[in-house]
Design a protein around this motif. Structure first.
Motif, PDB file in Angstrom:
ATOM      1  N   SER A   6     -24.774 -22.858  14.822  1.00 35.18           N
ATOM      2  CA  SER A   6     -26.153 -21.870  14.914  1.00 35.18           C
ATOM      3  C   SER A   6     -26.977 -22.872  14.236  1.00 35.18           C
ATOM      4  O   SER A   6     -26.555 -23.137  13.070  1.00 35.18           O
ATOM      5  CB  SER A   6     -25.724 -20.614  14.578  1.00 35.18           C
ATOM      6  OG  SER A   6     -26.888 -19.896  14.379  1.00 35.18           O
ATOM      7  N   SER A   7     -28.197 -22.848  14.867  1.00 36.35           N
ATOM      8  CA  SER A   7     -29.229 -23.258  13.778  1.00 36.35           C
ATOM      9  C   SER A   7     -29.623 -22.498  12.879  1.00 36.35           C
ATOM     10  O   SER A   7     -30.392 -23.243  11.987  1.00 36.35           O
ATOM     11  CB  SER A   7     -30.505 -24.023  14.958  1.00 36.35           C
ATOM     12  OG  SER A   7     -30.871 -22.697  15.437  1.00 36.35           O
ATOM     13  N   ASP A   8     -29.312 -21.583  12.627  1.00 38.43           N
ATOM     14  CA  ASP A   8     -29.693 -20.841  11.323  1.00 38.43           C
ATOM     15  C   ASP A   8     -28.476 -20.681  10.480  1.00 38.43           C
ATOM     16  O   ASP A   8     -28.673 -20.042   9.410  1.00 38.43           O
ATOM     17  CB  ASP A   8     -29.744 -19.118  11.844  1.00 38.43           C
ATOM     18  CG  ASP A   8     -30.764 -18.891  13.132  1.00 38.43           C
ATOM     19  OD1 ASP A   8     -31.913 -19.645  12.680  1.00 38.43           O
ATOM     20  OD2 ASP A   8     -30.555 -18.075  13.742  1.00 38.43           O
ATOM     21  N   TRP A   9     -27.477 -21.335  10.657  1.00 41.75           N
ATOM     22  CA  TRP A   9     -26.362 -21.485   9.626  1.00 41.75           C
ATOM     23  C   TRP A   9     -26.515 -23.025   8.671  1.00 41.75           C
ATOM     24  O   TRP A   9     -27.102 -23.834   9.317  1.00 41.75           O
ATOM     25  CB  TRP A   9     -24.937 -21.358  10.224  1.00 41.75           C
ATOM     26  CG  TRP A   9     -24.384 -20.206  10.913  1.00 41.75           C
ATOM     27  CD1 TRP A   9     -25.347 -18.842  10.877  1.00 41.75           C
ATOM     28  CD2 TRP A   9     -23.791 -19.581  11.704  1.00 41.75           C
ATOM     29  NE1 TRP A   9     -24.959 -17.831  11.533  1.00 41.75           N
ATOM     30  CE2 TRP A   9     -23.852 -18.455  12.143  1.00 41.75           C
ATOM     31  CE3 TRP A   9     -22.373 -20.385  12.080  1.00 41.75           C
ATOM     32  CZ2 TRP A   9     -22.916 -17.701  12.858  1.00 41.75           C
ATOM     33  CZ3 TRP A   9     -21.461 -19.537  12.766  1.00 41.75           C
ATOM     34  CH2 TRP A   9     -21.848 -18.369  13.329  1.00 41.75           C
TER      35      TRP A   9
ATOM     36  N   ILE B 187     -30.242 -25.049   3.756  1.00 43.94           N
ATOM     37  CA  ILE B 187     -30.607 -24.889   2.287  1.00 43.94           C
ATOM     38  C   ILE B 187     -32.001 -24.452   2.149  1.00 43.94           C
ATOM     39  O   ILE B 187     -33.011 -25.026   2.930  1.00 43.94           O
ATOM     40  CB  ILE B 187     -30.457 -26.315   1.932  1.00 43.94           C
ATOM     41  CG1 ILE B 187     -29.038 -26.655   1.755  1.00 43.94           C
ATOM     42  CG2 ILE B 187     -30.854 -26.342   0.304  1.00 43.94           C
ATOM     43  CD1 ILE B 187     -28.598 -28.082   1.027  1.00 43.94           C
ATOM     44  N   GLN B 188     -32.288 -23.395   1.377  1.00 44.23           N
ATOM     45  CA  GLN B 188     -33.582 -23.144   1.032  1.00 44.23           C
ATOM     46  C   GLN B 188     -34.098 -23.684  -0.296  1.00 44.23           C
ATOM     47  O   GLN B 188     -33.261 -23.911  -1.230  1.00 44.23           O
ATOM     48  CB  GLN B 188     -33.480 -21.598   1.040  1.00 44.23           C
ATOM     49  CG  GLN B 188     -33.388 -20.774   2.247  1.00 44.23           C
ATOM     50  CD  GLN B 188     -33.678 -19.620   2.090  1.00 44.23           C
ATOM     51  OE1 GLN B 188     -34.851 -18.942   1.987  1.00 44.23           O
ATOM     52  NE2 GLN B 188     -32.612 -18.748   2.303  1.00 44.23           N
ATOM     53  N   GLN B 189     -35.446 -24.083  -0.338  1.00 45.72           N
ATOM     54  CA  GLN B 189     -35.864 -24.706  -1.442  1.00 45.72           C
ATOM     55  C   GLN B 189     -37.372 -24.028  -1.744  1.00 45.72           C
ATOM     56  O   GLN B 189     -37.966 -23.529  -0.735  1.00 45.72           O
ATOM     57  CB  GLN B 189     -35.869 -26.229  -1.551  1.00 45.72           C
ATOM     58  CG  GLN B 189     -36.774 -26.726  -0.307  1.00 45.72           C
ATOM     59  CD  GLN B 189     -36.645 -28.163  -0.319  1.00 45.72           C
ATOM     60  OE1 GLN B 189     -35.641 -28.832  -0.843  1.00 45.72           O
ATOM     61  NE2 GLN B 189     -37.188 -28.916   0.786  1.00 45.72           N
TER      62      GLN B 189
ATOM     63  N   TYR C 182     -37.104 -23.620   4.478  1.00 46.97           N
ATOM     64  CA  TYR C 182     -35.950 -24.421   4.570  1.00 46.97           C
ATOM     65  C   TYR C 182     -35.980 -26.017   4.474  1.00 46.97           C
ATOM     66  O   TYR C 182     -37.125 -26.459   5.117  1.00 46.97           O
ATOM     67  CB  TYR C 182     -35.520 -24.121   6.096  1.00 46.97           C
ATOM     68  CG  TYR C 182     -34.882 -22.621   6.102  1.00 46.97           C
ATOM     69  CD1 TYR C 182     -33.621 -22.150   5.762  1.00 46.97           C
ATOM     70  CD2 TYR C 182     -35.597 -21.675   6.708  1.00 46.97           C
ATOM     71  CE1 TYR C 182     -33.286 -20.955   5.909  1.00 46.97           C
ATOM     72  CE2 TYR C 182     -35.092 -20.290   6.971  1.00 46.97           C
ATOM     73  CZ  TYR C 182     -34.091 -20.001   6.500  1.00 46.97           C
ATOM     74  OH  TYR C 182     -33.532 -18.673   6.465  1.00 46.97           O
ATOM     75  N   ASP C 183     -35.195 -26.465   4.068  1.00 50.00           N
ATOM     76  CA  ASP C 183     -34.967 -27.888   3.824  1.00 50.00           C
ATOM     77  C   ASP C 183     -34.716 -28.398   5.188  1.00 50.00           C
ATOM     78  O   ASP C 183     -33.778 -27.964   6.135  1.00 50.00           O
ATOM     79  CB  ASP C 183     -34.098 -28.343   2.879  1.00 50.00           C
ATOM     80  CG  ASP C 183     -33.851 -29.858   2.586  1.00 50.00           C
ATOM     81  OD1 ASP C 183     -34.781 -30.655   2.844  1.00 50.00           O
ATOM     82  OD2 ASP C 183     -32.550 -30.369   2.378  1.00 50.00           O
ATOM     83  N   SER C 184     -35.416 -29.522   5.341  1.00 51.12           N
ATOM     84  CA  SER C 184     -35.079 -30.335   6.912  1.00 51.12           C
ATOM     85  C   SER C 184     -34.330 -31.395   6.900  1.00 51.12           C
ATOM     86  O   SER C 184     -34.461 -32.212   7.830  1.00 51.12           O
ATOM     87  CB  SER C 184     -36.394 -30.617   7.613  1.00 51.12           C
ATOM     88  OG  SER C 184     -37.403 -31.225   6.871  1.00 51.12           O
TER      89      SER C 184
END
Length: 342
Positions: free
Chosen positions: A284-287, A290-292, A324-326
């Motif tokens: 899943s693209s939602d799993w 990492i958030q920053q 979201y970190d890309s």
């Protein structure tokens, strides 16, 4: 003096009757001679900021001269590190391991530079920039859970072996702080290292924003949605006092062995491997994301040196603390390998 620490460590292992091995480890590290950078070209700040709720010391025109960066020492830093672990090897080739680590680390300067001037400029501060103020270290995860599960199957008269393993991690770290985009205390550093003051709702309306009331309201909305800011109104931001959200990931490893018997005492192996990194993001693209922080300098400032009155700016497009970190850290990856073991 060269950096020096005192470290005390105690650990214990205990094996239960069912084969589970429990491990605990506690360590305490105390700085004796930690590295700290000062600018001896700065005198003590002799002024005071004239802002709602914020009366930090500021440097006036006679408080600074030529920069003179000096390495000094501080003994204030310390680290608490606690690890708990349980593991077991099963007779059928199954191995399991689960662990938790807690880290509480504080220092006076989380140095991340090769040049003394940068080490001074990049260290967030409040008041006298030369003081060795104890606060959170930038590095390390505060909470971290990890686990490993691995199973090997041997078949075909021991010619073939298949191993499937998974590693998971759930952690909270990513310490950060907010500093002003600008030099609010008038020191020698123009690297935006001044920790922000978190105003109350009434103080926000008293602040002088270049965009007037609308900009003040936008800043108020940002404070309300930010957990650290909303919980610490009326105080200064602690250096690296905030934590990024929890992150999690699963990795899966597949090994396929083919054993070649050379003689009665020697066996060679051809091994094919496949590593699936951050497999949750593949599902899943939602799993596995990492958030920053979107911006660690959310508010700009310019200082009138004659009156010590600051003027603030705030970008109305900044509405949320985290994004979201890309990078590859938030993406799934697959890698293949081939080995000949002899």
């Amino acid at each position: 003096k060269w950096p020096q620490v005192w470290r005390t460590n105690i650990g214990a292992d205990h094996r239960l009757e069912n084969g589970i091995t429990l491990t605990s480890d506690v360590s305490f590290t105390k700085d004796l001679n930690a590295a700290h950078v000062q600018n001896w070209g700065l005198r003590n700040p002799s002024g005071m900021l004239n802002a709602p709720g914020d009366n930090r010391p500021v440097y006036l025109s006679g408080d600074s001269g030529n920069n003179a960066y000096v390495f000094t020492n501080s003994d204030k830093g310390r680290i608490w590190n606690v690890t708990l672990k349980a593991q077991k090897n099963f007779l059928n080739g199954l191995y399991t391991s689960f662990a938790y680590n807690y880290l509480n680390s504080k220092d006076v300067n989380s140095i991340e530079a090769e040049i003394t001037g940068d080490a001074f400029d990049f260290n967030p501060n409040l008041g006298n920039a030369n003081n060795d103020v104890l606060s959170y270290s930038k590095y390390g995860d505060t909470h971290r859970f990890i686990g490993v599960v691995s199973k090997k199957w041997v078949y075909g008269n021991d010619k073939w072996g298949t191993t499937i393993s998974t590693f998971f991690e759930y952690a909270q770290g990513g310490r950060f702080n907010y500093t002003y985009a600008g030099n609010i205390n008038g020191d020698s550093s123009f690297q935006n290292n001044d920790l922000i003051y978190i105003p109350t709702a009434s103080e926000v309306q008293q602040m002088d924003f270049s965009g007037g009331t609308t900009m003040a309201n936008n800043f108020e909305s940002f404070i309300q949605q930010d957990k650290y800011l909303s919980d610490n109104r009326g105080s200064y931001f602690d250096r690296y006092g905030a934590l990024a959200p929890w992150r999690g990931r699963w990795d899966v490893k597949f090994l396929q062995d083919y054993n070649i018997k050379i003689n009665d005492k020697k066996t060679n192996t051809i091994q094919i491997s496949m590593d699936m990194l951050n497999v949750g993001n593949l599902i899943s693209s939602d799993w596995g994301l990492i958030q920053q922080p979107n911006n660690v300098q959310p508010i700009g400032v310019s200082l009138d040196t004659a009156t010590s009155i600051p003027t603030y700016t705030f970008n109305p497009d900044l509405k949320e603390t985290f994004g979201y970190d890309s990078s590859l850290a938030s993406r799934w990856q697959v890698q293949f390998g081939l080995r000949y073991i002899f």
